[in-house]
Design a protein around this motif. Structure first.
Motif, PDB file in Angstrom:
ATOM      1  N   VAL A 173      51.296 -10.309  -6.465  1.00 35.73           N
ATOM      2  CA  VAL A 173      51.449  -9.177  -5.355  1.00 35.73           C
ATOM      3  C   VAL A 173      50.652  -9.871  -3.988  1.00 35.73           C
ATOM      4  O   VAL A 173      49.927 -10.646  -4.086  1.00 35.73           O
ATOM      5  CB  VAL A 173      50.095  -8.261  -6.005  1.00 35.73           C
ATOM      6  CG1 VAL A 173      49.884  -7.220  -5.102  1.00 35.73           C
ATOM      7  CG2 VAL A 173      50.751  -7.490  -7.393  1.00 35.73           C
ATOM      8  N   ASP A 174      51.254  -9.396  -3.077  1.00 36.81           N
ATOM      9  CA  ASP A 174      51.028  -9.850  -1.751  1.00 36.81           C
ATOM     10  C   ASP A 174      49.422  -9.626  -1.245  1.00 36.81           C
ATOM     11  O   ASP A 174      48.827  -8.417  -1.691  1.00 36.81           O
ATOM     12  CB  ASP A 174      51.810  -9.816  -0.630  1.00 36.81           C
ATOM     13  CG  ASP A 174      52.013  -8.084  -0.315  1.00 36.81           C
ATOM     14  OD1 ASP A 174      51.027  -7.480  -0.316  1.00 36.81           O
ATOM     15  OD2 ASP A 174      53.167  -7.725  -0.081  1.00 36.81           O
ATOM     16  N   HIS A 175      48.926 -10.138  -0.481  1.00 37.13           N
ATOM     17  CA  HIS A 175      47.522  -9.878  -0.147  1.00 37.13           C
ATOM     18  C   HIS A 175      46.933  -8.545   0.319  1.00 37.13           C
ATOM     19  O   HIS A 175      46.124  -7.895  -0.398  1.00 37.13           O
ATOM     20  CB  HIS A 175      46.997 -10.964   0.807  1.00 37.13           C
ATOM     21  CG  HIS A 175      45.695 -10.977   0.938  1.00 37.13           C
ATOM     22  ND1 HIS A 175      44.611 -11.501   0.063  1.00 37.13           N
ATOM     23  CD2 HIS A 175      44.629 -10.455   2.104  1.00 37.13           C
ATOM     24  CE1 HIS A 175      43.257 -11.085   0.608  1.00 37.13           C
ATOM     25  NE2 HIS A 175      43.480 -10.692   1.645  1.00 37.13           N
ATOM     26  N   PRO A 176      47.698  -7.938   1.194  1.00 38.50           N
ATOM     27  CA  PRO A 176      47.271  -6.466   1.638  1.00 38.50           C
ATOM     28  C   PRO A 176      47.301  -5.625   0.645  1.00 38.50           C
ATOM     29  O   PRO A 176      46.492  -4.698   0.428  1.00 38.50           O
ATOM     30  CB  PRO A 176      48.412  -6.146   2.836  1.00 38.50           C
ATOM     31  CG  PRO A 176      49.152  -7.451   3.402  1.00 38.50           C
ATOM     32  CD  PRO A 176      49.088  -8.357   2.148  1.00 38.50           C
ATOM     33  N   GLU A 177      48.375  -5.776  -0.353  1.00 40.43           N
ATOM     34  CA  GLU A 177      48.458  -4.852  -1.563  1.00 40.43           C
ATOM     35  C   GLU A 177      47.519  -5.078  -2.548  1.00 40.43           C
ATOM     36  O   GLU A 177      46.696  -4.014  -3.125  1.00 40.43           O
ATOM     37  CB  GLU A 177      50.023  -5.014  -1.946  1.00 40.43           C
ATOM     38  CG  GLU A 177      50.549  -4.279  -3.460  1.00 40.43           C
ATOM     39  CD  GLU A 177      50.316  -2.975  -3.380  1.00 40.43           C
ATOM     40  OE1 GLU A 177      50.066  -2.366  -2.311  1.00 40.43           O
ATOM     41  OE2 GLU A 177      50.529  -2.216  -4.342  1.00 40.43           O
ATOM     42  N   MET A 178      47.213  -6.376  -2.569  1.00 39.68           N
ATOM     43  CA  MET A 178      46.326  -6.810  -3.525  1.00 39.68           C
ATOM     44  C   MET A 178      44.726  -6.031  -3.089  1.00 39.68           C
ATOM     45  O   MET A 178      44.290  -5.649  -3.988  1.00 39.68           O
ATOM     46  CB  MET A 178      46.017  -8.112  -3.586  1.00 39.68           C
ATOM     47  CG  MET A 178      44.965  -8.374  -4.731  1.00 39.68           C
ATOM     48  SD  MET A 178      45.045 -10.211  -5.499  1.00 39.68           S
ATOM     49  CE  MET A 178      45.998 -11.191  -4.983  1.00 39.68           C
TER      50      MET A 178
END
Lengths: 291, 258
Positions: free
Chosen positions: B110-115
């Protein structure tokens, strides 16, 4: 044996975490006979309290008295106390380690210095108390038993020391119904032999069926100490301590709210059925009288 | 849907004990199913077959059409079927609460902002925000079980499989876990399989399946299954006191207004 907690406080201290007061000014008297349950949320101090009873913990303030004598005073024989007060920890079966059931149950009495020729009798009688056949189980490995049987072997290990006071921490946790009922029977049986039983439990149905006196712990203090009928009538205390009303008195209370004149201080399904019968009989008599 | 079709399982080895005998069970998204049975009846083995932790000797398990025996599908199956066990300590691996929740997401790519967004949401939802940087072993038992659930919830599973998640908890912590499950159920698109020893917990479910000796012997709406009181007692199971006493009232013709 009479046990008295006299204004006991205890603070956990550790280099890694802030110190925490686990018990605060606890006063509790445990007399001979009777079944006492200690209840309360996790972290309320139940386990810390019972581990004071035989001197595992030493109060930060206050005293523990056994038959009037301070158990931490110079010259007090803690070993003698531990012979008379048996403590069963949570999940005691993880401490089984011997090759056979016999050796495991015999371990405690052996350490107490019980003469060799008496030990077999002790083991036999302890296994019979927990409902395990001596001949069938004596040579078996504890590791080949079911979870419920292992718990019973661990219990037998403490019963074999024949303590006057039996203290158990969550004796039924993680067991299925059949195994829990067995443990319930063992506790009742031990009490019926004139011994004192103290246990800690989260299971209010179990507590209500078994205990004649209940102590409620809350944030390290005693919030309530009294009879079960009195406690389970007091919804404010149950709520404050985060406890459930047991199922049987809850049913009777709801039934009474529907307009039935039934007692609500009943705690087993059998007692409830008797009370419902009595209520039905009384109703029939009334109807007969009116006719 | 999780579709279990007549699976059998034997422990490996010559003296291998047979623990499942032709078990069939379905769990649909949006459905809340309870599973009861005495110790040793096969409940945990069945649960472990649902996300491919063990493979049945006969029969098959499929999750949303993917076979749980197909190694290439296992990763996706394990994301969709979140498991929670009796003792949270058996599944907590990280050194802080935040890292524990992030653990599965990192593997998911999962990409960072979403994480960050998902972790914040999980901390808030499970009331763990104040422990973000704390070590899991400093939490209470109830808090650790909430953390175990948060780590599964954050993966957006389609199904939860919970093996006696409340049996070590105090009444308050138990209510928190059950309350969470009810909210997930109301979300409507998650399937829940709750293994429990507490009959009362099964009352709130859509269906109750009962296992004995490796087979499912009863399966239906909880009020119907619980009416089979002698059968359940013979299987070593509890019946909610309310149902047993209501039944007694009916059987003996006792009404509240005589």
């Amino acid at each position: 044996m009479r046990l008295l907690c006299d204004h006991v406080s205890y603070t956990y201290t550790s280099l890694l975490t802030p110190s925490r007061q686990a018990l605060e000014d606890v006063c509790l008297e445990i007399n001979e006979g009777g079944i006492l349950a200690i209840v309360g949320a996790s972290g309320s101090g139940k386990t810390t309290l019972i581990q004071h009873f035989n001197g595992i913990f030493r109060p930060s303030a206050g005293r523990i008295l056994a038959d009037g004598r301070d158990i931490h005073a110079a010259g007090f024989d803690l070993h003698a106390l531990r012979r008379r007060l048996g403590l069963v920890f949570q999940f005691p079966e993880i401490q089984l380690f011997e090759e056979t059931v016999f050796q495991d149950v015999a371990f405690g009495p052996g350490r107490l210095g019980i003469p060799e020729d008496e030990i077999e009798g002790r083991v036999r009688s302890a296994l019979s108390c927990v409902g395990l056949d001596f001949a069938m189980f004596r040579e078996r490995s504890p590791f080949g038993l079911s979870g419920g049987e292992r718990r019973r072997v661990a219990l037998a290990g403490v019963l074999a020391m024949e303590p006057e006071v039996l203290v158990l921490d969550e004796p039924t946790v993680g067991l299925d119904r059949r195994a829990s009922l067995k443990v319930e029977e063992i506790i009742r049986g031990y009490h019926d032999r004139g011994k004192t039983v103290v246990f800690v439990s989260h299971n209010m149905d179990f507590v209500a069926r078994l205990a004649d006196r209940i102590v409620v712990m809350h944030h390290g203090r005693i919030l309530f100490d009294g009879g079960r009928a009195e406690l389970f009538r007091d919804e404010a205390i149950l709520h404050e301590a985060g406890l459930d009303m047991p199922q049987v008195p809850r049913f009777m209370r709801d039934f009474a709210k529907r307009g039935a004149a039934v007692r609500t201080d009943v705690f087993t399904v059998e007692e409830a059925k008797k009370e419902l019968d009595r209520y039905a009989e009384a109703g029939k008599r009334d109807a007969g009288g009116r006719r | 849907m999780i579709d279990v079709r007549s699976i059998s399982y034997r422990y490996p080895g010559e003296a291998g004990l047979t623990v499942l005998r032709g078990v069939s069970l379905t769990l649909r998204r949006g459905e809340y199913v309870a599973l009861m049975g005495a110790n040793g009846s096969g409940k945990t083995t069945l649960a472990r077959s649902l996300n491919g932790l063990i493979h049945p000797c006969e029969g098959c398990v499929s999750v949303d059409g993917m076979s749980a025996s197909d190694e290439t599908e296992l990763y996706e199956i394990r994301r969709r079927v979140g498991m929670v066990f009796q003792n949270p300590d058996t599944q907590i691996v990280a050194t802080t609460v935040e890292r524990e929740i992030a653990f599965g997401l990192e593997n998911l790519g999962v990409d960072h902002p979403e994480m960050v967004r998902r972790i914040d949401a999980a901390l808030a939802r499970f009331d763990l925000s104040e422990y973000r940087q704390a070590s899991p072993h400093l939490l209470s038992g109830g808090e650790r079980q909430r953390l175990a659930l948060a780590s599964v919830w954050v993966m957006h599973p389609h199904y939860y499989v919970l093996d006696e998640p409340t049996s070590l908890l105090d009444p308050h912590a138990r209510r928190e876990i059950l309350g969470f499950l009810q909210r997930e159920r109301q979300a409507g698109d998650r399937g829940i399989l709750l293994i429990t020893q507490f009959a009362e917990e099964a009352l709130g479910c859509d269906r109750l399946a009962v296992m004995d000796a490796g087979a499912i012997v009863l399966d239906g709406p909880p009020p119907d299954v619980f009416r089979r009181i002698p059968a359940l007692h013979a299987l070593g199971l509890d019946v909610p006191v309310g149902i047993e006493l209501e039944d007694y009232l009916k059987e003996h013709g006792i009404a509240s207004f005589v």
